[in-house]
Structures are given as structure tokens and as C-alpha cells.
Design a protein around this motif. Structure first.
Motif, PDB file in Angstrom:
ATOM      1  N   LEU A   9       0.841  -1.207   0.000  1.00 39.36           N
ATOM      2  CA  LEU A   9       0.000   0.000   0.000  1.00 39.36           C
ATOM      3  C   LEU A   9       0.872   1.252   0.000  1.00 39.36           C
ATOM      4  N   PHE A  10       1.971   1.187   0.767  1.00 36.45           N
ATOM      5  CA  PHE A  10       2.917   2.303   0.828  1.00 36.45           C
ATOM      6  C   PHE A  10       3.516   2.563  -0.569  1.00 36.45           C
ATOM      7  N   LEU A  11       3.947   1.489  -1.236  1.00 41.20           N
ATOM      8  CA  LEU A  11       4.565   1.644  -2.566  1.00 41.20           C
ATOM      9  C   LEU A  11       3.574   2.217  -3.576  1.00 41.20           C
ATOM     10  N   LYS A  12       2.322   1.761  -3.480  1.00 39.25           N
ATOM     11  CA  LYS A  12       1.300   2.301  -4.386  1.00 39.25           C
ATOM     12  C   LYS A  12       1.086   3.789  -4.100  1.00 39.25           C
ATOM     13  N   ASP A  13       1.130   4.126  -2.825  1.00 39.21           N
ATOM     14  CA  ASP A  13       0.960   5.520  -2.423  1.00 39.21           C
ATOM     15  C   ASP A  13       2.116   6.380  -2.953  1.00 39.21           C
ATOM     16  N   VAL A  14       3.316   5.789  -2.959  1.00 40.09           N
ATOM     17  CA  VAL A  14       4.486   6.520  -3.475  1.00 40.09           C
ATOM     18  C   VAL A  14       4.341   6.750  -4.978  1.00 40.09           C
ATOM     19  N   GLY A  15       3.581   5.862  -5.647  1.00 41.62           N
ATOM     20  CA  GLY A  15       3.374   6.060  -7.087  1.00 41.62           C
ATOM     21  C   GLY A  15       3.833   4.901  -7.948  1.00 41.62           C
ATOM     22  N   ILE A  16       4.184   3.769  -7.310  1.00 35.43           N
ATOM     23  CA  ILE A  16       4.518   2.579  -8.101  1.00 35.43           C
ATOM     24  C   ILE A  16       3.199   1.979  -8.595  1.00 35.43           C
ATOM     25  N   GLU A  17       3.063   1.842  -9.912  1.00 40.77           N
ATOM     26  CA  GLU A  17       1.821   1.319 -10.500  1.00 40.77           C
ATOM     27  C   GLU A  17       1.657  -0.163 -10.157  1.00 40.77           C
ATOM     28  N   ASP A  18       0.397  -0.637 -10.176  1.00 39.29           N
ATOM     29  CA  ASP A  18       0.130  -2.047  -9.874  1.00 39.29           C
ATOM     30  C   ASP A  18       0.986  -2.997 -10.716  1.00 39.29           C
ATOM     31  N   ASN A  19       1.096  -2.691 -12.014  1.00 32.26           N
ATOM     32  CA  ASN A  19       1.833  -3.620 -12.885  1.00 32.26           C
ATOM     33  C   ASN A  19       3.350  -3.501 -12.716  1.00 32.26           C
ATOM     34  N   GLN A  20       3.790  -2.508 -11.916  1.00 29.60           N
ATOM     35  CA  GLN A  20       5.238  -2.363 -11.672  1.00 29.60           C
ATOM     36  C   GLN A  20       5.654  -3.001 -10.352  1.00 29.60           C
ATOM     37  N   LEU A  21       4.658  -3.350  -9.512  1.00 33.09           N
ATOM     38  CA  LEU A  21       4.996  -3.870  -8.176  1.00 33.09           C
ATOM     39  C   LEU A  21       5.836  -5.145  -8.254  1.00 33.09           C
ATOM     40  N   GLY A  22       5.439  -6.062  -9.143  1.00 35.81           N
ATOM     41  CA  GLY A  22       6.180  -7.320  -9.276  1.00 35.81           C
ATOM     42  C   GLY A  22       7.628  -7.093  -9.673  1.00 35.81           C
ATOM     43  N   PRO A  23       7.866  -6.395 -10.789  1.00 28.73           N
ATOM     44  CA  PRO A  23       9.251  -6.114 -11.197  1.00 28.73           C
ATOM     45  C   PRO A  23      10.030  -5.336 -10.128  1.00 28.73           C
ATOM     46  N   PHE A  24       9.348  -4.401  -9.459  1.00 33.41           N
ATOM     47  CA  PHE A  24      10.022  -3.603  -8.427  1.00 33.41           C
ATOM     48  C   PHE A  24      10.502  -4.501  -7.278  1.00 33.41           C
ATOM     49  N   LEU A  25       9.604  -5.370  -6.784  1.00 34.46           N
ATOM     50  CA  LEU A  25       9.963  -6.242  -5.651  1.00 34.46           C
ATOM     51  C   LEU A  25      10.953  -7.332  -6.067  1.00 34.46           C
ATOM     52  N   THR A  26      10.957  -7.685  -7.340  1.00 38.82           N
ATOM     53  CA  THR A  26      11.963  -8.641  -7.821  1.00 38.82           C
ATOM     54  C   THR A  26      13.341  -8.012  -7.669  1.00 38.82           C
TER      55      THR A  26
END
Length: 308
Positions: free
Chosen positions: A84-101
Motif C-alpha cells: 500500500l505504501f509503494l502504491k501511495d508513493v506512485g509505483i503502478e500495480d503492474n510495476q509492483l512485481g518487477p520492483f519487488l523482484t
């Protein structure tokens, strides 16, 4: 650019001790002694949900202690709030996977610390979309303490004599300047000044136009400069105007310059009528370069290259 792979701060790696990890992995439900996180997906809600988000576990397990960390986390209790924090920062839903990888460690960070770091960037007048862009392009950014971020911004401001605004623009364009090692940057600045002979104000302009120069290979910088300055006769002030030429492959510069010289068109002095700018020399596609700049055909250029 190997020096410049983002390096997670050591604190992010020390989330869990070996003993704790062994105890967790030894729970009866989990397949013992497995070398891959995939084997745990059926037994771990957290891993299953991360896979569903698009996290590539085969990449995560290559990162030191990252796999152990994920096995200790509870999705509802630990992971959800970070997502939720990352989404709030502006990471899009489809970027969450690549970001956390790329940065699984953030899931083990204290939420309050993460919020403090974002608040710090906001206090330095970085806008919401700028912060989102920086975090997605330099995934380890939020693992670093406020002190570290502050020191880094101070370093670039003072070392290059930049205004606050120009310092901001620099790290927005190349946010890994805040996360990578500082030594290669210092070395490149020295190379520009001492070995290549640029003045401080010229280096300032070059870096603001082409931040990548700070992280480029020193050898490549020197070779490219040597060719442009000593073979092609381009003066420092012209290189300062078109520093993007340093991002080009030397082979491309050399082939095009030699072709122009062969045609009697290698004219890089703006005072002359047939002047060719460095930008035109390197940035145009071959076809356009041939027809518009060299006034020749692609076939002529290809035939010439065979003679080299």
C-alpha cells in the motif's frame, strides 16, 4: 557499469539471522533443504501472493538472504502495508512485481522509516511524480537513511557547484547517483578535470546535460575524448555544448567521421558554411546521416566501411 549496480545498504541484508532462518525453514510443512523458493510456494501464502503480483522468485533467490527474508514474512501483517505504501508513493500495480523482484528487501523495512525517507524527499521539494520516477528507476533508493540521502545531495551540490534546483534535476534524471558507490563518480570528475582538461564550469554544464558521464567507464571517456579532440580537432567548448556525444559508441563516431573526411565534408566549425554539429554526427539514423549530412547513399557508406 558494474560499480553502478544499485547496492543495497548492508542493514537491509541483515534482516534475519541464519539461526532464525533455519528454524523457519524447518517447520514440518515446508520441504526441507530446498534450494529454490518455488518449492515453498504451495506452503507459503506470502510467496504465492508475491508470485501472483509478478515477483520473479528465481531472481529474488539470487539476492543475498532475500529468500530467507520472504519466508519469514506474513502477507497480511508485514507485506500488505508495504504494498500500500509503494502504491501511495506512485509505483503502478503492474510495476509492483518487477520492483519487488529487484528490491525484495523493502518488504522487511520498517514502514515508519520508509515514510520518513519519502517525507524527507518531499521536504527537499521533490514532487510526487518525481519521487515515483526516482524510486522506480533506482529501486534501492528508499532503503537508504535520510542522512545518507542528505549527504549525497550535498555532495553533488558542493562538488559540482550546482544550485539546489540543478542538483534536484540531476538526481531526478539519474537517481542511482543517490544509491550507487561514490568513488567512481569522484574518479570521473577528476578524469574530466585533470586528464581531459575541462574547466569546472564546463564540467558543470556537461554533467547537467548528460548525467551519465558521472557513471561512464573512465577508459571509454578517455578514448572518446582523445578521438574527438585530438583526431577530429573538436575544442573543449564544443564538447561542452554537445556532451551527449560521449554516450555514443566510439566505433560509430569513427566510421562516420572517416566517411565525411573521405568525402571532404568533415567540417565541425560552426563559423563555416558546411558545418556539421556533433549532435547530427552521432544521433541521426544511418539513412538520414547519409542523405542529409554526408549527401551520399547508404550503399556508398556501406561500400566505404568495407574498405576500413
Amino acid at each position: 557499469f558494474s560499480d553502478w549496480d544499485d547496492i543495497p545498504p548492508s542493514a537491509a541484508l541483515e534482516v534475519i539471522s541464519e539461526e532464525e532462518a533455519v528454524q523457519i525453514i524447518a517447520e514440518p510443512l515446508l520441504p526441507i533443504q530446498s534450494s529454490t523458493l518455488r518449492d515453498y510456494v504451495d506452503h507459503s501464502e506470502t510467496l504465492a501472493k508475491l508470485v501472483h503480483l509478478g515477483v520473479d522468485l528465481s531472481q529474488v533467490e539470487k539476492r543475498q538472504k532475500a529468500g530467507q527474508l520472504l519466508l519469514t514474512l506474513d502477507f497480511e501483517k508485514d507485506v500488505k502495508k508495504i504494498l500500500l505504501f509503494l502504491k501511495d508513493v506512485g509505483i503502478e500495480d503492474n510495476q509492483l512485481g518487477p520492483f519487488l523482484t529487484k528490491n525484495p528487501y523493502i518488504l522487511g523495512e520498517d514502514l515508519e522509516s520508509l515514510e520518513t525517507r519519502v517525507a524527507y524527499l518531499k521536504s527537499k521539494k521533490f514532487g510526487k511524480s518525481e519521487i515515483a520516477q526516482m524510486v522506480s528507476r533506482a529501486p534501492y533508493l528508499l532503503l537508504f537513511s535520510v542522512e545518507r540521502l542528505d549527504n549525497r545531495l550535498g555532495f553533488f551540490k558542493n562538488e559540482l557547484g550546482l544550485s539546489v534546483k540543478k542538483t534536484k534535476d540531476l538526481v531526478i534524471r539519474l537517481p542511482r547517483l543517490l544509491t550507487g558507490k561514490i568513488e567512481p563518480v569522484k574518479e570521473n570528475l577528476q578524469v574530466c578535470q585533470i586528464e581531459l582538461g575541462f574547466q569546472r564550469n564546463e564540467i558543470q554544464q556537461i554533467v547537467c546535460k548528460t548525467p551519465k558521464i558521472l557513471t561512464a567507464s573512465k577508459k571509454r571517456l578517455k578514448q572518446t575524448f582523445d578521438y574527438l579532440h585530438n583526431i577530429m580537432g573538436i575544442p573543449h567548448h564544443m564538447l561542452t555544448r554537445f556532451p551527449q556525444v560521449f554516450n555514443s559508441k566510439l566505433l560509430r563516431i569513427r566510421e562516420r567521421h572517416m566517411f565525411l573526411a573521405f568525402l571532404g565534408r568533415a567540417q565541425y566549425d560552426p563559423a563555416q558554411p558546411s558545418y556539421i554539429s556533433l549532435d547530427q554526427l552521432v544521433s541521426l539514423p544511418d539513412e538520414v546521416f547519409c542523405t542529409e549530412i554526408a549527401k551520399a547513399s547508404m550503399q556508398d557508406f556501406e561500400n566505404f566501411l568495407k574498405t576500413l
